[in-house]
Design a protein around this motif. Structure first.
Motif, mmCIF file in Angstrom:
data_model
loop_
_atom_site.group_PDB
_atom_site.id
_atom_site.type_symbol
_atom_site.label_atom_id
_atom_site.label_comp_id
_atom_site.label_asym_id
_atom_site.label_seq_id
_atom_site.Cartn_x
_atom_site.Cartn_y
_atom_site.Cartn_z
ATOM 1 N N GLN A 11 0.694 -1.129 -0.106
ATOM 2 C CA GLN A 11 -0.052 -0.062 0.249
ATOM 3 C C GLN A 11 0.964 1.371 0.237
ATOM 4 N N GLN A 12 0.445 2.345 -0.863
ATOM 5 C CA GLN A 12 1.097 3.256 -1.035
ATOM 6 C C GLN A 12 0.730 4.484 -0.050
ATOM 7 N N GLY A 42 -7.145 9.097 -0.252
ATOM 8 C CA GLY A 42 -7.160 7.729 -1.018
ATOM 9 C C GLY A 42 -7.133 7.773 -2.425
ATOM 10 N N PHE A 43 -7.677 8.965 -3.029
ATOM 11 C CA PHE A 43 -7.583 8.845 -4.400
ATOM 12 C C PHE A 43 -6.033 8.618 -5.024
ATOM 13 N N MET A 76 -3.330 7.661 -3.030
ATOM 14 C CA MET A 76 -2.872 6.291 -2.775
ATOM 15 C C MET A 76 -3.539 5.127 -4.057
ATOM 16 N N ARG A 77 -4.535 5.334 -4.233
ATOM 17 C CA ARG A 77 -5.191 4.247 -5.245
ATOM 18 C C ARG A 77 -4.217 4.481 -6.337
ATOM 19 N N ARG A 78 -4.091 5.676 -6.788
ATOM 20 C CA ARG A 78 -3.523 5.733 -8.045
ATOM 21 C C ARG A 78 -2.011 5.554 -8.140
ATOM 22 N N ASN A 79 -1.623 5.460 -6.992
ATOM 23 C CA ASN A 79 0.087 5.233 -6.893
ATOM 24 C C ASN A 79 0.046 3.946 -6.848
ATOM 25 N N THR A 80 -0.700 3.036 -6.114
ATOM 26 C CA THR A 80 -0.716 1.678 -6.336
ATOM 27 C C THR A 80 -1.143 1.145 -7.563
ATOM 28 N N GLN A 81 -1.834 1.763 -8.375
ATOM 29 C CA GLN A 81 -2.255 1.214 -9.799
ATOM 30 C C GLN A 81 -1.014 1.406 -10.760
#
Length: 372
Positions: free
Chosen positions: A5-6, A360-361, A363-368
């Motif tokens: 998780q980023q 959260g946006f 973090m999800r973007r970095n994870t992708q």
């Protein structure tokens, strides 16, 4: 493949989220201004000009208010890092002001500013530290909730101040609401007074050298919290006191130390108000600045640099609100307090309402991106 998780980028946490919070607060404030028949654009223009103009001392007054908020914001932040909610900044600053008042009434005719200033700083920090250490001890050793004890200590401080002014300080030439003025040779000069000594004509303001102390203290708090073993221990206790105990950290001792430091920082606000600005001890001189420090710390993410920036914002709100009362009489003081309260509401009380989805946006973007 599992992707760790980023975390959201630092610029998102430090700048983007506070900017969105402030923008939302201003949009809703605009609706409030519209309801009373005034132009939001004109109102905010007056506030900005009032907080930043140099000709009439607006910027200087903004910096004066910000100095108070730096001290109280840092006080709240240190306690937060230890997992504590120090809501007693008002009382700690109040008692520190009493300490400075006693010092000045006894020695202002003997010592000049160069000798008195270090003593005033030490006395303010010591009195504030004492008023913070007791609730810290009660939390650590007796399990008394820090919020309850610090609130009660605020009331005790107010009562002690009232008694001291009426029964003792008035005998030195003051009255029931304030002391006599201190010897001008023993206090910090105002910025406009310094300018006059060099032939410069500066507008009147209460800005004084305390702002330099505030900036220095902010740097020292950063060093303490992020570059020392004590700061690391404070942060570990704040994250998980049980784990800290297993790691060999005395959590109870750290709680007391953190509250002592927090109280000392809040007490330094009295240097700006009592010693630097008012040059006398005044009843209710804290003016709610201790409570505003909570919002300043939250908006600054409990980081000294962020707190300095947030303090500047709240200083501008205070000074801009004062200017707004003169330029737009239809906006009464209560309405201006509503505008200030909305900023505090969205940057403090509803911090996670905006912060969580925005961070959260990213973090999800970095994870992708990492998983691609």
């Amino acid at each position: 493949m599992n992707v760790p998780q980023q975390s959201a980028p630092m610029w998102v946490k430090t700048f983007l989220v506070p900017f969105i919070q402030l923008s939302v607060a201003l949009v809703i404030s605009s609706l409030v201004v519209l309801l009373v028949g005034e132009s939001p654009t004109a109102a905010f223009s007056v506030m900005i000009q009032g907080a930043t103009n140099l000709e009439f001392g607006g910027l200087n007054n903004t910096l004066y208010y910000a100095t108070n908020f730096v001290f109280t914001g840092l006080a709240v932040a240190v306690a937060f890092h230890a997992g504590l909610f120090n809501i007693g900044g008002e009382g700690q600053a109040y008692i520190a002001g009493l300490g400075i008042g006693i010092l000045m009434l006894l020695l202002d005719g003997v010592l000049n500013m160069w000798l008195m200033a270090p003593l005033a700083i030490l006395v303010a920090a010591a009195f504030g530290a004492l008023w913070g250490a007791v609730p810290g001890y009660l939390q650590a050793k007796r399990g008394s909730h820090i919020v309850v004890t610090t609130i009660m200590f605020n009331f005790i401080a107010f009562s002690v101040m009232g008694y001291a002014l009426v029964e003792h300080i008035a005998k030195y030439g003051g009255n029931s609401t304030d002391s006599r003025y201190f010897n001008p040779e023993a206090v910090f000069p105002k910025l406009y007074e310094l300018g006059a000594s060099y032939g410069l004509e500066l507008p009147f303001s209460l800005l004084n050298p305390s702002i330099l102390i505030a900036l220095l203290v902010a740097y020292l708090v950063w060093v303490l919290m992020f570059r020392t073993r004590l700061g690391y221990a404070i942060r570990v206790v704040g994250q998980n006191a049980t784990a800290a105990e297993y790691a060999g950290i005395d959590a109870k001792k750290i709680i007391i130390i953190a509250m002592t430091i927090s109280g000392a920082l809040a007490g330094l606000m009295a240097v700006n108000e009592v010693y630097g600005a008012q040059n006398r001890l005044i009843l209710n001189f804290t003016g709610g600045f201790g409570f505003i420090g909570i919002a300043v710390a939250l908006m600054g993410r409990n980081h000294p640099f962020g707190i300095v920036v947030a303090a500047l914002l709240f200083g501008a709100l205070y000074q801009g609100g004062t200017e707004l009362q003169f330029e737009m009489p239809s906006l009464n003081p209560e309405l201006i307090m509503v505008i200030q309260g909305l900023v505090i509401f969205f940057t403090g009380a509803l911090d996670r309402l905006i912060r969580k989805p925005v961070e959260g946006f990213f973090m999800r973007r970095n994870t992708q991106v990492e998983g691609a």
